[in-house]
Each structure stands twice: as structure tokens, then as C-alpha cells.
Design an enzyme around this catalytic site. Structure first.
Site, PDB file in Angstrom:
ATOM      1  N   MET A 153       0.863  -1.199   0.000  1.00 13.48           N
ATOM      2  CA  MET A 153       0.000   0.000   0.000  1.00 13.48           C
ATOM      3  C   MET A 153       0.890   1.238   0.000  1.00 13.48           C
ATOM      4  O   MET A 153       1.987   1.204   0.570  1.00 13.48           O
ATOM      5  CB  MET A 153      -0.830   0.092   1.302  1.00 13.48           C
ATOM      6  CG  MET A 153      -1.645  -1.120   1.649  1.00 13.48           C
ATOM      7  SD  MET A 153      -3.320  -0.950   1.046  1.00 13.48           S
ATOM      8  CE  MET A 153      -3.910  -2.629   1.323  1.00 13.48           C
TER       9      MET A 153
ATOM     10  N   GLY B  44       1.949  -6.900   3.887  1.00 11.12           N
ATOM     11  CA  GLY B  44       2.869  -7.836   3.247  1.00 11.12           C
ATOM     12  C   GLY B  44       4.203  -7.170   2.954  1.00 11.12           C
ATOM     13  O   GLY B  44       5.273  -7.697   3.302  1.00 11.12           O
TER      14      GLY B  44
ATOM     15  N   GLU C 140      -4.700  -8.912   3.617  1.00  9.62           N
ATOM     16  CA  GLU C 140      -5.049  -7.802   2.727  1.00  9.62           C
ATOM     17  C   GLU C 140      -5.128  -8.246   1.262  1.00  9.62           C
ATOM     18  O   GLU C 140      -5.176  -7.420   0.362  1.00  9.62           O
ATOM     19  CB  GLU C 140      -4.048  -6.651   2.888  1.00  9.62           C
ATOM     20  CG  GLU C 140      -4.221  -5.943   4.225  1.00  9.62           C
ATOM     21  CD  GLU C 140      -3.211  -4.824   4.459  1.00  9.62           C
ATOM     22  OE1 GLU C 140      -3.535  -3.912   5.227  1.00  9.62           O
ATOM     23  OE2 GLU C 140      -2.098  -4.880   3.898  1.00  9.62           O
TER      24      GLU C 140
ATOM     25  N   GLY D 139       3.281  -4.225  14.252  1.00  9.59           N
ATOM     26  CA  GLY D 139       2.970  -5.653  14.154  1.00  9.59           C
ATOM     27  C   GLY D 139       3.714  -6.289  12.985  1.00  9.59           C
ATOM     28  O   GLY D 139       4.201  -7.422  13.076  1.00  9.59           O
ATOM     29  N   ASP D 140       3.816  -5.555  11.898  1.00 10.73           N
ATOM     30  CA  ASP D 140       4.532  -6.087  10.727  1.00 10.73           C
ATOM     31  C   ASP D 140       6.033  -6.173  10.991  1.00 10.73           C
ATOM     32  O   ASP D 140       6.696  -7.115  10.538  1.00 10.73           O
ATOM     33  CB  ASP D 140       4.273  -5.193   9.501  1.00 10.73           C
ATOM     34  CG  ASP D 140       2.799  -5.084   9.186  1.00 10.73           C
ATOM     35  OD1 ASP D 140       2.078  -6.086   9.379  1.00 10.73           O
ATOM     36  OD2 ASP D 140       2.346  -3.998   8.773  1.00 10.73           O
TER      37      ASP D 140
HETATM   38  O1  RIB Z   1       0.119  -2.749   9.457  1.00 12.82           O
HETATM   39  C1  RIB Z   1       0.312  -1.418   9.024  1.00 12.82           C
HETATM   40  C2  RIB Z   1      -0.115  -1.271   7.617  1.00 12.82           C
HETATM   41  O2  RIB Z   1      -1.498  -1.482   7.543  1.00 12.82           O
HETATM   42  C3  RIB Z   1       0.119   0.089   7.042  1.00 12.82           C
HETATM   43  O3  RIB Z   1       1.383   0.232   6.465  1.00 12.82           O
HETATM   44  C4  RIB Z   1      -1.023   0.226   6.046  1.00 12.82           C
HETATM   45  O4  RIB Z   1      -0.589   0.207   4.736  1.00 12.82           O
HETATM   46  C5  RIB Z   1      -1.974  -0.920   6.338  1.00 12.82           C
HETATM   47  O5  RIB Z   1      -1.885  -1.900   5.398  1.00 12.82           O
END
Ligand code: RIB
Length: 303
Positions: free
Chosen positions: A12, A42, A141, A253-254
Site C-alpha cells: 500500500m 505484506g 489484505e 505488528g509487521d
Molecule cells: O500494518 C500497518 C499497515 O497497515 C500500514 O502500512 C497500512 O498500509 C496498512 O496496510
């Protein structure tokens, strides 16, 4: 050769507004700053793993717009293999409108755009590359059918799969994710997946244990500033939080998952990798942005 991770997932463009507080419905409110950054769950996980030294392959879709070109350039700049990142003619790239308040908390609206076109046949198209990976990372997503297919693909080919069911989706079928090696939900996602209460740590553990009974290998429940809970068939282990002053929690979290993936495939040690991932994710919230806040291996070793 560096360990290989595949991310079959989203990307995104993050359009981020920083202000004192969120506007309420019907209100127009001034805010202090705006920034555009690279995001998507991702892509964030892929970039965190790559910056820490993992060899990363991305299987993804971008739109036929300027954002799509920028996403591909960004993957390349982070050393990520883009052979399976495709443009979707006529589609917009994924976009996230993000609002961050003075406490670093966020609210996010996403438009999936081209991410919605990532299909099971794209997993098949990348099969040769995927079979050479130690771990596949998945998030929510992209279409659920693609997630289910990739989990089964991993199972069929002996590749470990980590599924992060974020953002929460009430339509996700718990029966079709039972073959995941690792499931990494937050408390809300865990409640949706199990239909069980998660108000206390005991309830969180009991709910995670239901998923283990169904067949999931390992459940790691992320609990924000309270750390995480690792639940496996024989034991439960608390992952201690790493206290920092939050500036922007977007993408934490990512950062946790992408860094865990890298540490885990390097060492095979789940607990030690989770402890390191908690520190990596905490450091990310001391800086603004999602990917913009992720440290490289050398920087991470210095702090
Ligand atoms: O987890 C954070 C992400 O969630 C952001 O970067 C945004 O793009 C959404 O996908």
C-alpha cells in the site's frame, strides 16, 4: 546463501496525517503534518525481513499507476526479488489513509486496489521460487482464497507458513487455516477466529489453545504494549514487552512478524526470535511511518 522467505501479500502507499487527535464524524480538524510512505502489511513484513539480512521474494500485485512503479522500485531498493510482482492494468495500487494522534495511536482506512487481484494462480505461477523458500508469510489484505491456497501449498511442499490474520476479517474460515505452521493474531483477531472471550491472559491462552487443537502448529498472540503470548501444544511462554516512548505505532505488528521470520529461519529458535522481534518492533514505534521506521541489521545491533 541467506535464508529465503516468501511474502505472498499486499503493498500500500501510506498517506499519513499526524495530528493532536482524530476527527470525530462531521468534524473538520486541522492537523500538523503529512507524509507519504511505503506500507501494506505484506510489503512491510518483507522489508523488515530484508533489512535484517534475509533473502526475500515478494509475490504481489500493484496498480498501473505511479504508486505501482514506486512500490516496485522500493522492493528493489530493499533487495527484494520482484520477479513475481505484477502490474494490474486499469487497477489502482493499494492505498492506506492513516491518522496518527499525539499518543502514536493510529486509525487506518485501506483501499485494496490491485491487491484484490492476487489470486491462487499467482501462487502457482511462483511455485518454483516458493519451493526454494524456508518460510512463507501471509496476511489478510489479499483475497482469503489466495491465503487458503498458499497455506495448503506450503503444507503440500513441506514449507513452513506463517499467517498473520490482519486486518481482522469475520468471514475468515478457521477450518481453512488449520494447516498454518504459525498463526500470529492480535487479541481482536483471535476472538474473531475462535468466537471465544479474550479479556484476560488466561482467556487468550485458552482461545489460542483451541486453534492448536484444530491443527495449527504454534500460535503467537500479539498484545501491544503487554508483549505477546506463545502457545504451543506442550507449553505457553510469555514474550516480554520492550518499553519505549511511542511516536507512531503504524506497522509495529509487521515489524514484529517480518523480523521474527528472519531471526527464526536463521536460528530455528522460536523463543529467542520472538524476544528479538519484540525489541525490533518496539524500536520501530519510536520513529514515524511503517517501513520508514524499520532498522537495518547493523543499526539494530548498535541500539
Ligand atoms: O500494518 C500497518 C499497515 O497497515 C500500514 O502500512 C497500512 O498500509 C496498512 O496496510
Amino acid at each position: 546463501m541467506a535464508p529465503r522467505i516468501a511474502v505472498i501479500g499486499s503493498n500500500m502507499m501510506d498517506l499519513v496525517t499526524y495530528g493532536a487527535r482524530m476527527a470525530v464524524p462531521g468534524e473538520t480538524l486541522g492537523a500538523s503534518d503529512f507524509a507519504i510512505g511505503f506500507g501494506g502489511k505484506g510489503a512491510n513484513q518483507a522489508v523488515a525481513a530484508a533489512r535484517l539480512g534475509a533473502e526475500v521474494v515478494m509475490v504481489a500485485k500493484v496498480g498501473s499507476d505511479d504508486f505501482g512503479d514506486r512500490q516496485i522500485e522500493n522492493f528493489r531498493a530493499n533487495g527484494i526479488d520482484v520477479a513475481h510482482v505484477e502490474r494490474v492494468e486499469g487497477a489502482s495500487s493499494g492505498v492506506a489513509s492513516i491518522f496518527v494522534d499525539a499518543h502514536g495511536e493510529n486509525a487506518i482506512l485501506i483501499v485494496k486496489g490491485a491487491n484484490a487481484s492476487l489470486l491462487p494462480e499467482d501462487v502457482d505461477a511462483a511455485a518454483d521460487v516458493l519451493k526454494r523458500c524456508a518460510l512463507i508469510l501471509l496476511q489478510n489484505e489479499v483475497p482469503a482464497e489466495t491465503v487458503y491456497y498458499a497455506i495448503d501449498f506450503g503444507r503440500a511442499h513441506g514449507i513452513e507458513v506463517l499467517f498473520n490474520p490482519a486486518p481482522a476479517d469475520a468471514d475468515l474460515d478457521p477450518e481453512r487455516i488449520r494447516n498454518a505452521t504459525f498463526l500470529v493474531p492480535n487479541e481482536t483477531e483471535l476472538a474473531l477466529l475462535t468466537g471465544l472471550p479474550v479479556g484476560t491472559e488466561e482467556e487468550v491462552e485458552a482461545a489460542a489453545r483451541e486453534l492448536i487443537k484444530k491443527g495449527v502448529g504454534t500460535v503467537v498472540v500479539t498484545m501491544g504494549s503487554r508483549g505477546a503470548l506463545l502457545v504451543e501444544a506442550g507449553e505457553t511462554h510469555r514474550v516480554a514487552p520492550f518499553a519505549v516512548q511511542a511516536v507512531d505505532t503504524t506497522g509495529a505488528g509487521d515489524a514484529f512478524i517480518g523480523s521474527f521470520a528472519c531471526f527464526y529461519i536463521e536460528t530455528g529458535d522460536v523463543k529467542a526470535s520472538l524476544a528479538q522481534a519484540a525489541r525490533y518492533a518496539a524500536l520501530s514505534i519510536t520513529r514515524r511511518g511503517a517501513q520508514a521506521s524499520y532498522l537495518r541489521a547493523a543499526e539494530f545491533e548498535r541500539v
